[in-house]
Design an enzyme around this catalytic site. Sequence first.
Site, PDB file in Angstrom:
ATOM      1  N   GLY A 179       0.819  -1.220   0.000  1.00  0.00           N
ATOM      2  CA  GLY A 179       0.000   0.000   0.000  1.00  0.00           C
ATOM      3  C   GLY A 179       0.842   1.256   0.000  1.00  0.00           C
ATOM      4  O   GLY A 179       0.612   2.172   0.786  1.00  0.00           O
ATOM      5  N   ALA A 180       1.822   1.316  -0.912  1.00  0.00           N
ATOM      6  CA  ALA A 180       2.772   2.438  -0.893  1.00  0.00           C
ATOM      7  C   ALA A 180       2.534   3.422  -2.040  1.00  0.00           C
ATOM      8  O   ALA A 180       3.393   4.247  -2.343  1.00  0.00           O
ATOM      9  CB  ALA A 180       4.207   1.912  -0.933  1.00  0.00           C
ATOM     10  N   SER A 181       1.359   3.356  -2.670  1.00  0.00           N
ATOM     11  CA  SER A 181       1.074   4.282  -3.777  1.00  0.00           C
ATOM     12  C   SER A 181       0.688   5.670  -3.281  1.00  0.00           C
ATOM     13  O   SER A 181       0.675   6.620  -4.062  1.00  0.00           O
ATOM     14  CB  SER A 181      -0.057   3.719  -4.643  1.00  0.00           C
ATOM     15  OG  SER A 181      -1.136   3.299  -3.829  1.00  0.00           O
ATOM     16  N   ARG A 182       0.350   5.770  -2.003  1.00  0.00           N
ATOM     17  CA  ARG A 182      -0.073   7.068  -1.452  1.00  0.00           C
ATOM     18  C   ARG A 182      -0.020   7.021   0.075  1.00  0.00           C
ATOM     19  O   ARG A 182       0.256   5.963   0.653  1.00  0.00           O
ATOM     20  CB  ARG A 182      -1.480   7.461  -1.937  1.00  0.00           C
ATOM     21  CG  ARG A 182      -2.518   6.360  -1.796  1.00  0.00           C
ATOM     22  CD  ARG A 182      -3.716   6.595  -2.727  1.00  0.00           C
ATOM     23  NE  ARG A 182      -4.566   5.412  -2.785  1.00  0.00           N
ATOM     24  CZ  ARG A 182      -5.633   5.220  -2.008  1.00  0.00           C
ATOM     25  NH1 ARG A 182      -5.988   6.143  -1.129  1.00  0.00           N
ATOM     26  NH2 ARG A 182      -6.350   4.124  -2.109  1.00  0.00           N
ATOM     27  N   ASN A 213       1.473  -2.301   5.354  1.00  0.00           N
ATOM     28  CA  ASN A 213       0.783  -1.012   5.502  1.00  0.00           C
ATOM     29  C   ASN A 213      -0.559  -0.957   4.779  1.00  0.00           C
ATOM     30  O   ASN A 213      -1.422  -0.157   5.148  1.00  0.00           O
ATOM     31  CB  ASN A 213       1.720   0.080   4.962  1.00  0.00           C
ATOM     32  CG  ASN A 213       1.019   1.406   4.781  1.00  0.00           C
ATOM     33  OD1 ASN A 213       0.854   2.170   5.728  1.00  0.00           O
ATOM     34  ND2 ASN A 213       0.579   1.694   3.564  1.00  0.00           N
ATOM     35  N   SER A 263      -3.505   0.544  14.515  1.00  0.00           N
ATOM     36  CA  SER A 263      -4.151   1.854  14.677  1.00  0.00           C
ATOM     37  C   SER A 263      -4.508   2.010  16.150  1.00  0.00           C
ATOM     38  O   SER A 263      -4.756   1.007  16.840  1.00  0.00           O
ATOM     39  CB  SER A 263      -5.433   1.913  13.842  1.00  0.00           C
ATOM     40  OG  SER A 263      -6.227   3.017  14.250  1.00  0.00           O
ATOM     41  N   TYR A 277     -13.013  -2.269  11.320  1.00  0.00           N
ATOM     42  CA  TYR A 277     -11.642  -1.743  11.236  1.00  0.00           C
ATOM     43  C   TYR A 277     -10.908  -1.933  12.573  1.00  0.00           C
ATOM     44  O   TYR A 277      -9.753  -2.371  12.599  1.00  0.00           O
ATOM     45  CB  TYR A 277     -11.716  -0.264  10.855  1.00  0.00           C
ATOM     46  CG  TYR A 277     -10.385   0.420  10.649  1.00  0.00           C
ATOM     47  CD1 TYR A 277      -9.652   0.239   9.482  1.00  0.00           C
ATOM     48  CD2 TYR A 277      -9.868   1.279  11.620  1.00  0.00           C
ATOM     49  CE1 TYR A 277      -8.438   0.886   9.288  1.00  0.00           C
ATOM     50  CE2 TYR A 277      -8.666   1.933  11.433  1.00  0.00           C
ATOM     51  CZ  TYR A 277      -7.956   1.735  10.265  1.00  0.00           C
ATOM     52  OH  TYR A 277      -6.744   2.379  10.086  1.00  0.00           O
ATOM     53  N   LYS A 306      -7.527  -4.141  13.308  1.00  0.00           N
ATOM     54  CA  LYS A 306      -6.284  -3.542  13.821  1.00  0.00           C
ATOM     55  C   LYS A 306      -5.903  -4.118  15.192  1.00  0.00           C
ATOM     56  O   LYS A 306      -4.716  -4.165  15.531  1.00  0.00           O
ATOM     57  CB  LYS A 306      -6.433  -2.017  13.876  1.00  0.00           C
ATOM     58  CG  LYS A 306      -6.570  -1.369  12.499  1.00  0.00           C
ATOM     59  CD  LYS A 306      -5.372  -1.664  11.609  1.00  0.00           C
ATOM     60  CE  LYS A 306      -5.405  -0.928  10.291  1.00  0.00           C
ATOM     61  NZ  LYS A 306      -4.232  -1.209   9.442  1.00  0.00           N
ATOM     62  N   ILE A 311      -4.078  10.581  11.091  1.00  0.00           N
ATOM     63  CA  ILE A 311      -3.011  11.030  10.191  1.00  0.00           C
ATOM     64  C   ILE A 311      -3.609  11.551   8.885  1.00  0.00           C
ATOM     65  O   ILE A 311      -4.526  10.925   8.329  1.00  0.00           O
ATOM     66  CB  ILE A 311      -2.037   9.845   9.872  1.00  0.00           C
ATOM     67  CG1 ILE A 311      -1.568   9.138  11.155  1.00  0.00           C
ATOM     68  CG2 ILE A 311      -0.860  10.333   9.028  1.00  0.00           C
ATOM     69  CD1 ILE A 311      -0.810   9.982  12.147  1.00  0.00           C
TER      70      ILE A 311
END
Length: 242
Positions: A8-11, A86, A138, A151, A155, A184
């Site tokens: 998940g590192a595109s954004r 991530n 989280s 969610y 987590k 965040i």
Amino acid sequence: MGIAIITGASRGIGAAIAEKLAADGHDIVINCASSVEKAAAVADQCRAHGVRVLAKQWDVADYDACDKAVKEIKEELGVPTILINNAGITRDGLLVRMKPDQFDAVLSVNLKGTFNMLQLVGAMMMRAKAGSIVNLSSVVGISGNAGQANYSASKAGVIGLTKSAAKELGARGVRVNAIAPGFIESDMTDVLPEDVKNAMLSQIAMKRCGKPEEIASIASFLTSDAASYITGQVIVADGGMI
Ligand code: NAP
């Protein structure tokens, strides 16, 4: 230096972690689900640090896709030394109205996806007797949150997975830790209604959101030799929220 896979590192937080680990001198694998162009842009920014970079699209919830990707990464770059789990999604809704699909989707990506990559990459790291894994949990996995039963459960599960993996992999030189961010700035929180954002801000001692770079610096520390005796820990970074 090492070879780091960041899912998940595109954004958002994942992109910031990829850039920080590239600046630390690691070769980088950038994973995304569908934002191939954004992943390519993050890859270019990482390459500016003079490291080797691969951008690869696969679904972390799909075990076979993870297996194929991890084998290709090993062939193209070598055995990974760092894994950052991530990739994550939200499908918010009140518990009594939550559709089973909403629950399953979030658990599949956030918890099962983390398990898939942890098992596949963890096995390689155990054989190499070296590695550092960081899972994104989280604060709501610790505190719970109305509207996020799925969610929060995913987590909280990531924390249990992290602590168990740390106990199993420690003797083979592989450390496993988690980061539990608060609120965040990213696409994930941008979609929240203004009143929800303001309610969250009012609970934060520092009265501001965190930045993806403030999470990336923790991932950098946890994967560095400076953290060589730290495993099974959850680092909370929430500006004093919980
Ligand atoms: P984000 O901006 O929504 O980005 C999510 C990333 O995950 C994207 O790169 C997305 O790829 C990828 N992804 C989603 N589903 C995937 C799948 N099935 N397979 C592979 N990649 C997938 O999220 P973020 O805010 O940066 O959050 C990153 C992590 O931190 C998540 O685990 C999140 O739960 C956690 N976190 C965030 C906050 C926060 O306040 N933002 C707080 C606590 C914890 P595409 O671009 O291709 O869709």
